[in-house]
Design a protein around this motif. Sequence first.
Motif, PDB file in Angstrom:
ATOM      1  N   VAL A 152      -5.917 -18.987   6.766  1.00  0.00           N
ATOM      2  CA  VAL A 152      -5.380 -18.049   6.241  1.00  0.00           C
ATOM      3  C   VAL A 152      -6.785 -17.120   5.869  1.00  0.00           C
ATOM      4  N   ARG A 153      -7.521 -17.559   5.043  1.00  0.00           N
ATOM      5  CA  ARG A 153      -8.797 -16.801   4.672  1.00  0.00           C
ATOM      6  C   ARG A 153      -9.503 -16.360   5.994  1.00  0.00           C
ATOM      7  N   GLY A 154      -9.653 -17.398   6.997  1.00  0.00           N
ATOM      8  CA  GLY A 154     -10.465 -16.497   8.228  1.00  0.00           C
ATOM      9  C   GLY A 154      -9.629 -15.442   8.737  1.00  0.00           C
ATOM     10  N   ALA A 155      -8.250 -15.681   8.778  1.00  0.00           N
ATOM     11  CA  ALA A 155      -7.575 -14.496   9.527  1.00  0.00           C
ATOM     12  C   ALA A 155      -7.621 -13.497   8.601  1.00  0.00           C
ATOM     13  N   LEU A 156      -7.754 -13.395   7.178  1.00  0.00           N
ATOM     14  CA  LEU A 156      -7.708 -12.286   6.527  1.00  0.00           C
ATOM     15  C   LEU A 156      -9.137 -11.304   6.746  1.00  0.00           C
ATOM     16  N   ALA A 157     -10.055 -12.302   6.832  1.00  0.00           N
ATOM     17  CA  ALA A 157     -11.382 -11.542   7.157  1.00  0.00           C
ATOM     18  C   ALA A 157     -11.660 -11.085   8.564  1.00  0.00           C
ATOM     19  N   ARG A 158     -11.000 -11.646   9.232  1.00  0.00           N
ATOM     20  CA  ARG A 158     -10.748 -10.872  10.702  1.00  0.00           C
ATOM     21  C   ARG A 158      -9.975  -9.461  10.724  1.00  0.00           C
ATOM     22  N   SER A 175     -10.712  -5.729  11.671  1.00  0.00           N
ATOM     23  CA  SER A 175     -10.169  -5.230  13.201  1.00  0.00           C
ATOM     24  C   SER A 175      -9.080  -4.068  12.993  1.00  0.00           C
ATOM     25  N   PHE A 176      -8.534  -4.147  11.743  1.00  0.00           N
ATOM     26  CA  PHE A 176      -7.250  -3.152  11.382  1.00  0.00           C
ATOM     27  C   PHE A 176      -7.723  -2.152  10.568  1.00  0.00           C
ATOM     28  N   ALA A 177      -8.871  -1.794  10.195  1.00  0.00           N
ATOM     29  CA  ALA A 177      -9.313  -0.740   9.061  1.00  0.00           C
ATOM     30  C   ALA A 177      -8.486  -1.005   7.786  1.00  0.00           C
ATOM     31  N   LEU A 178      -8.297  -1.943   7.341  1.00  0.00           N
ATOM     32  CA  LEU A 178      -7.830  -2.259   5.845  1.00  0.00           C
ATOM     33  C   LEU A 178      -8.862  -2.929   5.176  1.00  0.00           C
ATOM     34  N   PRO A 179      -9.643  -2.172   4.428  1.00  0.00           N
ATOM     35  CA  PRO A 179     -10.910  -2.705   3.660  1.00  0.00           C
ATOM     36  C   PRO A 179     -10.171  -3.402   2.280  1.00  0.00           C
ATOM     37  N   SER A 180      -9.052  -3.114   2.031  1.00  0.00           N
ATOM     38  CA  SER A 180      -8.620  -3.884   0.636  1.00  0.00           C
ATOM     39  C   SER A 180      -8.371  -5.259   0.898  1.00  0.00           C
ATOM     40  N   LEU A 181      -8.315  -5.976   2.262  1.00  0.00           N
ATOM     41  CA  LEU A 181      -8.267  -7.164   2.498  1.00  0.00           C
ATOM     42  C   LEU A 181      -9.340  -7.908   2.241  1.00  0.00           C
ATOM     43  N   GLY A 182     -10.541  -7.122   2.430  1.00  0.00           N
ATOM     44  CA  GLY A 182     -11.754  -7.770   1.852  1.00  0.00           C
ATOM     45  C   GLY A 182     -11.890  -7.959   0.525  1.00  0.00           C
ATOM     46  N   VAL A 183     -11.373  -6.916  -0.121  1.00  0.00           N
ATOM     47  CA  VAL A 183     -11.370  -7.082  -1.648  1.00  0.00           C
ATOM     48  C   VAL A 183     -10.698  -8.017  -2.045  1.00  0.00           C
ATOM     49  N   VAL A 184      -9.492  -8.298  -1.652  1.00  0.00           N
ATOM     50  CA  VAL A 184      -8.322  -9.478  -1.950  1.00  0.00           C
ATOM     51  C   VAL A 184      -9.121 -10.812  -1.662  1.00  0.00           C
ATOM     52  N   LEU A 185      -9.947 -10.749  -0.473  1.00  0.00           N
ATOM     53  CA  LEU A 185     -10.662 -12.041  -0.229  1.00  0.00           C
ATOM     54  C   LEU A 185     -11.378 -12.479  -1.319  1.00  0.00           C
ATOM     55  N   ARG A 186     -12.285 -11.389  -1.601  1.00  0.00           N
ATOM     56  CA  ARG A 186     -13.222 -11.921  -2.425  1.00  0.00           C
ATOM     57  C   ARG A 186     -13.040 -12.172  -3.987  1.00  0.00           C
TER      58      ARG A 186
END
Length: 695
Positions: A538-544, A548-559
């Motif tokens: 799930v973490r790897g898919a979130l980073a990808r 890929s989808f221009a959703l920078p908030s996903l990176g913040v959620v992951l951090r």
Amino acid sequence: MDFQGNLDHVNPESIEQAKAAGARYRCGPELDITCGDHHHEGDTHLHAWQVLAQLLRHPSCTDIIVDVGLPVMHKDVVHNCKIIFLNGKVLLIRPKMILADDGSAGYCETRWFTPWAKVRQVEEYRLPPCITEVKGQTTVPIGDALLVTCDTCVGFEICEELYNPESPHVPQYLDGAEIISNCLGAYEEFRRPETAVNLVTSATMKSGGCYLYANQRGCDGSLGYYAGEAYIALNGTIVGRAAPYSLQEVEVVVAKVDLEIVRRHKALIRSRCTHAAKTEAYPRVKTDFWLCSDADEGGLSIPPFPTPLAIRQPTPEEQVLGGPACWLWDFLRRSGRRGLLLPLEGDIDSSLTAAIVVHMCHLVVKAVTTGDEKVLSDIRRIIGQEDYVPNEIRDLCRRLVRTLCLHGGEASTCHVALAEALAKEMGSRHTTADLSGAVRAMQSALETASQVKPDAASLQDLLSRLKMSFAFLYARVSTDEKEVKGEEEEEAKQESRDDQLLLLTSANCDLLASGDWVKFGHISGDVNLLGRFPEEVVRGALARASESFALPSLGVVLREHEMRTKKNKKIHEEGEGEEEDEEGGPDGALSLEEVALCRQLQYGEGCGPYSMFGKLCWLWGGRCGVQEIARKVKTFFRNYSNLQHKVWTATPTCYVPGTGPLQDARPIVSSPKWTWQFNAIDLVIRNKGKKEETK
């Protein structure tokens, strides 16, 4: 069980496309006339034969050999069969000889069918009246046979037979078959997407020949996702394939093959020729039909060896994003719902579910752009706007998706902000709601009724249940009637029962295994897309998805998740060394990573407490003492016993083989004491201590 839909997919769609491309043989997926858990019903058999009768009569089905799948009852035994017909006549009924009965992968064919056990034997089958009426044919051979045309020989496999150590294609190729036709209904397998390619290339490389591999695509109404794999292999290479993760319901893969290439390849494998010369012969069904053109008679247009295709298999992260997105589309369009409702928690699970939804919208826009009228018709019906054309992902998300962020008044401001930011990037219509008043009202009612004040943990569980109750209510009433255009008012009223949203919930399999969720609470919804995937993936898919989808908030959620995980790990490590209580105590506490490993050992390796203890001593021996490992194992299995009744009520989740069994058929209630097993572990520890004292 959509017989009309299945008929349309077989003909005119697939057969007419195949003929337009110049094909003379059409191989379809397994049971493409029927599907679903209805094969014990007489109606299913009747309607399947009626569909076949329509195919036999249809002018599009002339001058092309067609094979379709349906159940056939022979001598009061039901078989899963491939039926081959040409120009209104049934040539052969070929029953499946090896059934898929792997419970861990979700296949339970013996529930309906019996395998054909008579190798290289055929019998006479009496055709039903609806088939006889077409051209007066009354009987047809049924059994294990080859089909001989004027210019080649065709053999047959059905799904699981390819995966078996004694696959029928081997003796069939040895006995002169040059083409093998295989219809399948196989789920996409997690972390092993290359299995089909390896099998068909290996089969044709060792024996020489052409192999047709046709699989189902999408969601057939069950939890599994069919990847729509369709391959044509020739002498060890792939020369034709279907598009991966496509919303296209029918795709025809065509390859032009010179059979002289097959014959030369076969003849040059001298060890193969030695075995072929002494192989036992198959019964042969002959038909006066040419599969090839007149090229072998001196024609000028002889196709060269087709260009081999380079097959890039999807990564696990791509599987997490692609498979569930396609499966969700099929689920949504068949459910009659008017859109999706996704509660966002600012965590990795709900955020990845949002990414999958965005990916689904991307696939819809892509399909419409390439001219897929069926997808366009479906999205117009779902949204309720007859003239709508999706050409932008965020606009489609705005019309199709609603998101919720529910909290109890003391929620992390960061999580609420992350949910709002992600919803804005998606384009969904977002709502934030404070349920603290509802919690206080329930608390007050409880204190009045029982004179007992609930603790903080009970109130948190209550909040979780209230979140899901609120989400279900919101899904039912949130459809905006003003956006429904192009429909008569009365018709809209009749369809009002469908004017609710499909409620998505989010929890990965490690979270489910840990028990850190609430029964009938925050993961109880209509569909959970992540329940088969571990947190690591799930973490790897979130980073990808973030890239890929221009959703920078996903990176913040992951951090944020990684920071929280490190903090919890530090607390966990600092808590070690405290005294153990009778239930395992702090020393037996498990981190989510440890739960994931124990779950893999339990389901993937088939470990009970004793064998899990032994494997963990090998894996963790350098960082944990045997006493600590024993406490962790005991804690895991105590939690498992207390968790089973919750798992049975968990939200249905998109299923992928390779991530555990489809359903855990072990007892729903079991003793958490595990007395015999735990005593065996303790005995090992005592014996180890005695040996060390002796030394």
